[in-house]
Design a protein around this motif. Structure first.
Motif, short mmCIF file in Angstrom:
data_model
loop_
_atom_site.label_atom_id
_atom_site.label_comp_id
_atom_site.label_asym_id
_atom_site.label_seq_id
_atom_site.Cartn_x
_atom_site.Cartn_y
_atom_site.Cartn_z
N ILE A 131 0.87 -1.18 0.00
CA ILE A 131 0.00 0.00 0.00
C ILE A 131 0.91 1.22 0.00
O ILE A 131 1.70 1.42 0.92
CB ILE A 131 -0.91 0.05 1.24
N ASP A 132 0.82 2.02 -1.04
CA ASP A 132 1.65 3.22 -1.13
C ASP A 132 1.16 4.31 -0.19
O ASP A 132 -0.05 4.47 0.02
CB ASP A 132 1.66 3.77 -2.56
N LEU A 133 2.09 5.07 0.36
CA LEU A 133 1.74 6.23 1.17
C LEU A 133 2.80 7.30 0.99
O LEU A 133 3.99 7.02 1.19
CB LEU A 133 1.63 5.88 2.65
N ALA A 134 2.39 8.49 0.61
CA ALA A 134 3.30 9.63 0.56
C ALA A 134 3.31 10.30 1.93
O ALA A 134 2.26 10.76 2.41
CB ALA A 134 2.85 10.62 -0.51
N VAL A 135 4.46 10.31 2.58
CA VAL A 135 4.56 10.95 3.89
C VAL A 135 4.86 12.43 3.64
O VAL A 135 6.00 12.87 3.62
CB VAL A 135 5.64 10.29 4.75
N ASN A 136 3.77 13.19 3.46
CA ASN A 136 3.87 14.62 3.18
C ASN A 136 3.15 15.40 4.28
O ASN A 136 2.74 14.82 5.29
CB ASN A 136 3.29 14.92 1.80
N LEU A 159 1.09 4.19 10.03
CA LEU A 159 0.51 2.97 9.45
C LEU A 159 -1.01 3.10 9.35
O LEU A 159 -1.62 2.65 8.37
CB LEU A 159 0.88 1.75 10.29
N LEU A 160 -1.64 3.74 10.33
CA LEU A 160 -3.09 3.95 10.28
C LEU A 160 -3.46 4.91 9.15
O LEU A 160 -4.50 4.74 8.50
CB LEU A 160 -3.59 4.48 11.62
N GLU A 161 -2.61 5.90 8.90
CA GLU A 161 -2.86 6.77 7.75
C GLU A 161 -2.74 5.98 6.45
O GLU A 161 -3.48 6.22 5.49
CB GLU A 161 -1.90 7.96 7.75
N THR A 162 -1.82 5.03 6.42
CA THR A 162 -1.65 4.18 5.24
C THR A 162 -2.93 3.44 4.92
O THR A 162 -3.44 3.47 3.80
CB THR A 162 -0.51 3.16 5.46
N ILE A 163 -3.48 2.76 5.93
CA ILE A 163 -4.66 1.93 5.67
C ILE A 163 -5.91 2.76 5.47
O ILE A 163 -6.79 2.39 4.69
CB ILE A 163 -4.86 0.86 6.76
N SER A 164 -6.00 3.91 6.15
CA SER A 164 -7.20 4.73 5.98
C SER A 164 -7.25 5.34 4.58
O SER A 164 -8.32 5.41 3.96
CB SER A 164 -7.27 5.82 7.04
N LYS A 165 -6.11 5.75 4.05
CA LYS A 165 -6.08 6.31 2.71
C LYS A 165 -6.36 5.24 1.65
O LYS A 165 -6.85 5.53 0.56
CB LYS A 165 -4.74 6.97 2.45
N ALA A 166 -6.05 3.99 1.98
CA ALA A 166 -6.33 2.89 1.06
C ALA A 166 -7.76 2.38 1.19
O ALA A 166 -8.19 1.51 0.44
CB ALA A 166 -5.36 1.73 1.31
N GLY A 167 -8.52 2.94 2.14
CA GLY A 167 -9.88 2.47 2.36
C GLY A 167 -9.91 1.06 2.90
O GLY A 167 -10.84 0.29 2.64
N GLN A 168 -8.91 0.72 3.66
CA GLN A 168 -8.75 -0.65 4.16
C GLN A 168 -8.89 -0.65 5.67
O GLN A 168 -8.25 0.14 6.35
CB GLN A 168 -7.35 -1.15 3.77
N PHE A 169 -9.70 -1.55 6.18
CA PHE A 169 -10.07 -1.43 7.59
C PHE A 169 -9.94 -2.73 8.38
O PHE A 169 -10.44 -2.84 9.48
CB PHE A 169 -11.50 -0.89 7.69
N GLN A 170 -9.27 -3.73 7.81
CA GLN A 170 -9.05 -4.99 8.51
C GLN A 170 -7.57 -5.10 8.85
O GLN A 170 -6.72 -5.09 7.97
CB GLN A 170 -9.48 -6.17 7.62
N VAL A 171 -7.27 -5.21 10.14
CA VAL A 171 -5.89 -5.22 10.61
C VAL A 171 -5.65 -6.48 11.42
O VAL A 171 -6.38 -6.76 12.37
CB VAL A 171 -5.58 -3.98 11.48
N ILE A 172 -4.62 -7.23 11.05
CA ILE A 172 -4.19 -8.39 11.85
C ILE A 172 -3.09 -7.91 12.78
O ILE A 172 -2.00 -7.51 12.33
CB ILE A 172 -3.68 -9.54 10.97
N THR A 173 -3.33 -7.94 14.07
CA THR A 173 -2.38 -7.38 15.03
C THR A 173 -2.57 -7.97 16.42
O THR A 173 -3.67 -8.39 16.78
CB THR A 173 -2.52 -5.84 15.10
N ASP A 174 -1.50 -7.94 17.18
CA ASP A 174 -1.55 -8.31 18.60
C ASP A 174 -1.59 -7.07 19.48
O ASP A 174 -1.72 -7.16 20.69
CB ASP A 174 -0.31 -9.15 18.94
N ASP A 175 -1.48 -5.92 18.86
CA ASP A 175 -1.33 -4.64 19.56
C ASP A 175 -2.69 -4.13 20.05
O ASP A 175 -3.57 -3.83 19.23
CB ASP A 175 -0.68 -3.63 18.62
N ILE A 176 -2.83 -3.97 21.35
CA ILE A 176 -4.10 -3.52 21.91
C ILE A 176 -4.41 -2.08 21.51
O ILE A 176 -5.57 -1.68 21.53
CB ILE A 176 -4.14 -3.65 23.45
N ASP A 177 -3.38 -1.30 21.13
CA ASP A 177 -3.62 0.11 20.80
C ASP A 177 -4.58 0.28 19.63
O ASP A 177 -5.36 1.23 19.59
CB ASP A 177 -2.30 0.81 20.47
#
Length: 206
Positions: A131-136, A159-177
């Motif tokens: 997933i591409d993301l321009a950090v601007n 990383l959340l900006e990455t997935i939100s810009k891609a319209g993607q909302f399913q995350v596989i994670t162990d991180d409670i945050d």
């Protein structure tokens, strides 16, 4: 002290879920770390469920035709984690030294770190789509705004900006945050998070 989580995401227990062909998952850095590095390099020091449940779920995702994705930002976090673990292994056997000395004065050890990072990154790229993301300024402004309302760390902000810009909302994670982020689905095997999600009526069965 107990962590006070205000869960906003829908939480899915991967031990009870079957991936679907229509799923498009963003795979968090630690999950790649356990699935590739920890098992290939036989690193010990993780919970059994981490090195068992997440790799198993990724395999199931592959078998069912689900799409796995990653961000270029994942490389920075992976490289940091791998160097840290190789450093910890080295000083456990050879005695303490500053990490800067380990990085610059021990070329054979540096080669081990570099080879491990290269190997893991090749596997990530072979398994998943970028997933591409321009950090601007627009990205960092959005990340700073998120930082004021959602208790996540600096890596996760981008990383959340990455997935939100891609319209993607399913995350596989162990991180409670990630659970405090609204409008996403968190696929996890973290029992503490799963129990808290059940208490707050945020545990979802698909």
């Amino acid at each position: 002290m107990a962590i006070n989580l205000n869960i906003q995401a829908d939480v899915i227990d991967i031990r009870k879920d079957t991936p679907k062909k229509s799923d498009i998952f963003f795979v968090d850095t630690n999950v790649w770390f356990w699935e590739i590095y920890a098992q290939t390099y036989e690193y010990r020091g993780f919970s059994n469920y981490q090195i068992r449940n997440y790799p198993n779920y990724l395999r199931q995702a592959g078998l069912h035709g689900a799409t796995l994705t990653y961000s270029g930002l994942t490389l920075a976090e992976l490289a940091h984690l791998i160097e840290k673990k190789e450093y910890e292994k080295y000083i456990k056997s050879n005695g303490d030294l500053p990490i800067k000395e380990y990085r610059h004065n021990y070329p054979l050890e540096r080669a081990i770190v570099v080879n491990a990072v290269q190997f893991v990154w090749r596997r990530v790229k072979n398994r998943a789509k970028l997933i591409d993301l321009a950090v601007n300024d627009a990205t960092t402004d959005a990340a700073i705004k998120r930082f004021s309302t959602q208790a996540v760390d600096g890596y996760d902000l981008l990383l959340l900006e990455t997935i939100s810009k891609a319209g993607q909302f399913q995350v596989i994670t162990d991180d409670i945050d990630y659970s405090v982020v609204p409008d996403i689905q968190v696929f996890t095997s973290n029992n503490r998070l799963i129990q808290e999600a059940a208490t707050q009526n945020k545990l979802v069965a698909r």
